[in-house]
Motif scaffolding. Sequence first.
Motif, PDB file in Angstrom:
ATOM      1  N   VAL A 171       0.839  -1.201   0.000  1.00 57.05           N
ATOM      2  CA  VAL A 171       0.000   0.000   0.000  1.00 57.05           C
ATOM      3  C   VAL A 171       0.872   1.249   0.000  1.00 57.05           C
ATOM      4  O   VAL A 171       0.606   2.221  -0.731  1.00 57.05           O
ATOM      5  CB  VAL A 171      -0.954   0.008   1.209  1.00 57.05           C
ATOM      6  N   PHE A 172       1.917   1.243   0.826  1.00 53.30           N
ATOM      7  CA  PHE A 172       2.805   2.406   0.937  1.00 53.30           C
ATOM      8  C   PHE A 172       3.418   2.746  -0.423  1.00 53.30           C
ATOM      9  O   PHE A 172       3.376   3.903  -0.867  1.00 53.30           O
ATOM     10  CB  PHE A 172       3.897   2.114   1.962  1.00 53.30           C
ATOM     11  N   PHE A 173       3.971   1.756  -1.099  1.00 55.88           N
ATOM     12  CA  PHE A 173       4.643   2.025  -2.375  1.00 55.88           C
ATOM     13  C   PHE A 173       3.637   2.347  -3.482  1.00 55.88           C
ATOM     14  O   PHE A 173       3.899   3.212  -4.331  1.00 55.88           O
ATOM     15  CB  PHE A 173       5.532   0.843  -2.768  1.00 55.88           C
ATOM     16  N   VAL A 174       2.495   1.670  -3.485  1.00 54.85           N
ATOM     17  CA  VAL A 174       1.465   1.991  -4.476  1.00 54.85           C
ATOM     18  C   VAL A 174       0.943   3.410  -4.254  1.00 54.85           C
ATOM     19  O   VAL A 174       0.721   4.164  -5.216  1.00 54.85           O
ATOM     20  CB  VAL A 174       0.318   0.965  -4.421  1.00 54.85           C
ATOM     21  N   ALA A 175       0.756   3.799  -2.985  1.00 52.10           N
ATOM     22  CA  ALA A 175       0.285   5.154  -2.682  1.00 52.10           C
ATOM     23  C   ALA A 175       1.288   6.202  -3.149  1.00 52.10           C
ATOM     24  O   ALA A 175       0.909   7.234  -3.723  1.00 52.10           O
ATOM     25  CB  ALA A 175       0.021   5.298  -1.185  1.00 52.10           C
ATOM     26  N   LEU A 176       2.591   5.941  -2.897  1.00 53.31           N
ATOM     27  CA  LEU A 176       3.604   6.888  -3.364  1.00 53.31           C
ATOM     28  C   LEU A 176       3.581   7.008  -4.886  1.00 53.31           C
ATOM     29  O   LEU A 176       3.641   8.118  -5.442  1.00 53.31           O
ATOM     30  CB  LEU A 176       4.989   6.442  -2.893  1.00 53.31           C
ATOM     31  N   ALA A 177       3.507   5.845  -5.565  1.00 50.86           N
ATOM     32  CA  ALA A 177       3.469   5.868  -7.032  1.00 50.86           C
ATOM     33  C   ALA A 177       2.217   6.590  -7.525  1.00 50.86           C
ATOM     34  O   ALA A 177       2.268   7.362  -8.501  1.00 50.86           O
ATOM     35  CB  ALA A 177       3.511   4.439  -7.565  1.00 50.86           C
ATOM     36  N   ARG A 178       1.095   6.358  -6.829  1.00 50.97           N
ATOM     37  CA  ARG A 178      -0.153   7.012  -7.222  1.00 50.97           C
ATOM     38  C   ARG A 178      -0.059   8.521  -7.053  1.00 50.97           C
ATOM     39  O   ARG A 178      -0.520   9.289  -7.925  1.00 50.97           O
ATOM     40  CB  ARG A 178      -1.291   6.450  -6.367  1.00 50.97           C
ATOM     41  N   ILE A 179       0.532   8.970  -5.971  1.00 48.63           N
ATOM     42  CA  ILE A 179       0.677  10.410  -5.722  1.00 48.63           C
ATOM     43  C   ILE A 179       1.609  11.034  -6.753  1.00 48.63           C
ATOM     44  O   ILE A 179       1.325  12.118  -7.304  1.00 48.63           O
ATOM     45  CB  ILE A 179       1.181  10.648  -4.293  1.00 48.63           C
ATOM     46  N   LEU A 180       2.735  10.367  -7.024  1.00 49.34           N
ATOM     47  CA  LEU A 180       3.673  10.903  -8.020  1.00 49.34           C
ATOM     48  C   LEU A 180       3.027  10.984  -9.397  1.00 49.34           C
ATOM     49  O   LEU A 180       3.235  11.950 -10.147  1.00 49.34           O
ATOM     50  CB  LEU A 180       4.929  10.025  -8.062  1.00 49.34           C
ATOM     51  N   TRP A 181       2.244   9.969  -9.749  1.00 48.87           N
ATOM     52  CA  TRP A 181       1.548   9.994 -11.034  1.00 48.87           C
ATOM     53  C   TRP A 181       0.532  11.134 -11.066  1.00 48.87           C
ATOM     54  O   TRP A 181       0.422  11.865 -12.071  1.00 48.87           O
ATOM     55  CB  TRP A 181       0.850   8.659 -11.278  1.00 48.87           C
ATOM     56  N   ALA A 182      -0.218  11.310  -9.965  1.00 49.79           N
ATOM     57  CA  ALA A 182      -1.234  12.367  -9.912  1.00 49.79           C
ATOM     58  C   ALA A 182      -0.606  13.749 -10.082  1.00 49.79           C
ATOM     59  O   ALA A 182      -1.214  14.650 -10.680  1.00 49.79           O
ATOM     60  CB  ALA A 182      -2.005  12.283  -8.601  1.00 49.79           C
ATOM     61  N   LEU A 183       0.620  13.931  -9.570  1.00 52.84           N
ATOM     62  CA  LEU A 183       1.293  15.230  -9.681  1.00 52.84           C
ATOM     63  C   LEU A 183       1.647  15.570 -11.121  1.00 52.84           C
ATOM     64  O   LEU A 183       1.828  16.747 -11.455  1.00 52.84           O
ATOM     65  CB  LEU A 183       2.559  15.237  -8.824  1.00 52.84           C
ATOM     66  N   THR A 184       1.753  14.558 -11.959  1.00 55.76           N
ATOM     67  CA  THR A 184       2.110  14.792 -13.365  1.00 55.76           C
ATOM     68  C   THR A 184       0.878  14.919 -14.256  1.00 55.76           C
ATOM     69  O   THR A 184       1.022  15.171 -15.460  1.00 55.76           O
ATOM     70  CB  THR A 184       2.988  13.643 -13.900  1.00 55.76           C
ATOM     71  N   GLN A 185      -0.317  14.722 -13.676  1.00 57.77           N
ATOM     72  CA  GLN A 185      -1.525  14.637 -14.476  1.00 57.77           C
ATOM     73  C   GLN A 185      -2.465  15.828 -14.270  1.00 57.77           C
ATOM     74  O   GLN A 185      -2.435  16.505 -13.241  1.00 57.77           O
ATOM     75  CB  GLN A 185      -2.284  13.354 -14.120  1.00 57.77           C
ATOM     76  N   THR A 186      -3.300  16.022 -15.271  1.00 59.75           N
ATOM     77  CA  THR A 186      -4.411  16.953 -15.117  1.00 59.75           C
ATOM     78  C   THR A 186      -5.373  16.388 -14.079  1.00 59.75           C
ATOM     79  O   THR A 186      -5.673  15.189 -14.082  1.00 59.75           O
ATOM     80  CB  THR A 186      -5.160  17.128 -16.446  1.00 59.75           C
ATOM     81  N   LYS A 187      -5.832  17.223 -13.188  1.00 57.74           N
ATOM     82  CA  LYS A 187      -6.766  16.757 -12.163  1.00 57.74           C
ATOM     83  C   LYS A 187      -8.188  16.920 -12.684  1.00 57.74           C
ATOM     84  O   LYS A 187      -8.631  18.047 -12.962  1.00 57.74           O
ATOM     85  CB  LYS A 187      -6.592  17.549 -10.872  1.00 57.74           C
ATOM     86  N   PRO A 188      -8.921  15.802 -12.847  1.00 55.42           N
ATOM     87  CA  PRO A 188     -10.311  15.928 -13.297  1.00 55.42           C
ATOM     88  C   PRO A 188     -11.109  16.815 -12.351  1.00 55.42           C
ATOM     89  O   PRO A 188     -11.001  16.721 -11.125  1.00 55.42           O
ATOM     90  CB  PRO A 188     -10.827  14.486 -13.282  1.00 55.42           C
ATOM     91  N   GLY A 189     -11.911  17.662 -12.923  1.00 54.43           N
ATOM     92  CA  GLY A 189     -12.675  18.600 -12.111  1.00 54.43           C
ATOM     93  C   GLY A 189     -13.838  17.936 -11.397  1.00 54.43           C
ATOM     94  O   GLY A 189     -14.350  16.885 -11.822  1.00 54.43           O
ATOM     95  N   LEU A 190     -14.268  18.549 -10.296  1.00 50.03           N
ATOM     96  CA  LEU A 190     -15.420  18.050  -9.559  1.00 50.03           C
ATOM     97  C   LEU A 190     -16.692  18.394 -10.327  1.00 50.03           C
ATOM     98  O   LEU A 190     -16.859  19.525 -10.800  1.00 50.03           O
ATOM     99  CB  LEU A 190     -15.469  18.678  -8.165  1.00 50.03           C
ATOM    100  N   LEU A 191     -17.585  17.422 -10.439  1.00 49.71           N
ATOM    101  CA  LEU A 191     -18.842  17.675 -11.134  1.00 49.71           C
ATOM    102  C   LEU A 191     -19.794  18.517 -10.301  1.00 49.71           C
ATOM    103  O   LEU A 191     -20.764  19.062 -10.828  1.00 49.71           O
ATOM    104  CB  LEU A 191     -19.499  16.346 -11.507  1.00 49.71           C
ATOM    105  N   ASN A 192     -19.524  18.590  -8.993  1.00 51.22           N
ATOM    106  CA  ASN A 192     -20.384  19.376  -8.096  1.00 51.22           C
ATOM    107  C   ASN A 192     -19.655  20.602  -7.572  1.00 51.22           C
ATOM    108  O   ASN A 192     -19.894  21.041  -6.446  1.00 51.22           O
ATOM    109  CB  ASN A 192     -20.859  18.508  -6.930  1.00 51.22           C
ATOM    110  N   ALA A 193     -18.757  21.151  -8.379  1.00 44.34           N
ATOM    111  CA  ALA A 193     -17.932  22.267  -7.903  1.00 44.34           C
ATOM    112  C   ALA A 193     -18.765  23.481  -7.522  1.00 44.34           C
ATOM    113  O   ALA A 193     -18.326  24.313  -6.709  1.00 44.34           O
ATOM    114  CB  ALA A 193     -16.912  22.647  -8.980  1.00 44.34           C
TER     115      ALA A 193
END
Length: 408
Positions: free
Chosen positions: A71-93
């Motif tokens: 979980v720790f390593f997958v979470a780190l990889a997920r966070i690093l990937w998210a930092l390089t990506q466009t963040k999908p907007g909230l539909l209820n913004a």
Amino acid sequence: MPSTNTFSSYGSVAKTFHWLTALLILTAFPLGYFANDLAQAIYDPNIPTTEDDITRAARLFSLHKTLGVAVFFVALARILWALTQTKPGLLNADNKPEAFAAETVHWLLYGSLVLAPLTGWIHHAAAEGFAPILWPFGQNLPLVPKSQHLAEFTASLHWLFVWTLGGALVLHIAGALKHHVIDKDSTLRRMLPGSAQAPEPPAQHHSKTPALAALVVWGAVLVGGWGIGAFSHHSYAQGEATALAEVQSDWQVQEGTLGLTINQLGSPVTGSFQDWTAAIAFDEPAEPGLAGSVEVTISIPSLSLGTVSDQAMGADFFDSAQYPTALFKADLFKTETGYEARGPLTIRDKSLDVVLPFTLDLQGDTATVSGELELNRVDFDVGTSQPTEASLGFAVTVSVELTATRGE
């Protein structure tokens, strides 16, 4: 389906990280719960346990820890990937309170996915023995010493962060179901495998306020944990260690360690007795022969033996409530090759003659002693509920290191 995110949808990589994390967490949670339930019984000296109980708990804990590291390593990889990506907007913004709550929960999730397994990993590295991580890279961590206090502190942090992760996860799932069932929007569908048509989210600006709110929640969790006594560690030991009375001795021990090493589940666990006394009479003889005597009294409840300290006090082991002290009363001999202490060692209600070989460095009125002997726990009826070495080895290594000065 594209691998990268857009403002309106998640890519295949983000979806894979999301569902892999969910699978790992939903597996690790019940494993940890059942393992901890078994461990509470094992550590409590008032509850009899068998080798099968210990083996089962160790297996569950090993799986839980291994998944936690994943979980720790997958979470780190997920966070690093998210930092390089466009963040999908909230539909209820446009719903500001709901959007703020959603982003705060996301911050809590991301942070807890790192903090919960990391504190558990540090606890594992700081503790002695019991349930290894199932991988080939070792069980220790750089800069993390073996320390009972550190192990207890990080165990408390792990417990608090796991509850925080669980709460954030429940809120996250409840929010997704609310969007899907009540709002009937595409919030959940756009995270499902495959392509999903999702409307363009409204224009929005992501502030740092939800991250600060998550920090406040973590701070409140720590303060609340302190308030309920999560950082106060209570022992199951049946008797408190009573300080031993001083003894008359020709040689006064200035400093020393009386250590104990056992082998649990194939791994050594080392501890020591914090309170013991030694009445020593010694005169260096010119030839091999009798050189003096020693009487060592050991306070059994003063033993610190990693995660199994409380278990060691139980009726099936040292039974410290009924037998609070051990006694070694021996004659000291100079031999052709060194020195030996020969005499009866009494543990519980068993007395056996043993020989402790030791080295002696005598400099004027200062003596430095180092010795070691191996005992068989079965000879002293210690751990009779574990009649094989499947979980607890028969051999127990006792070591002594001390410096003493001659009295005036």
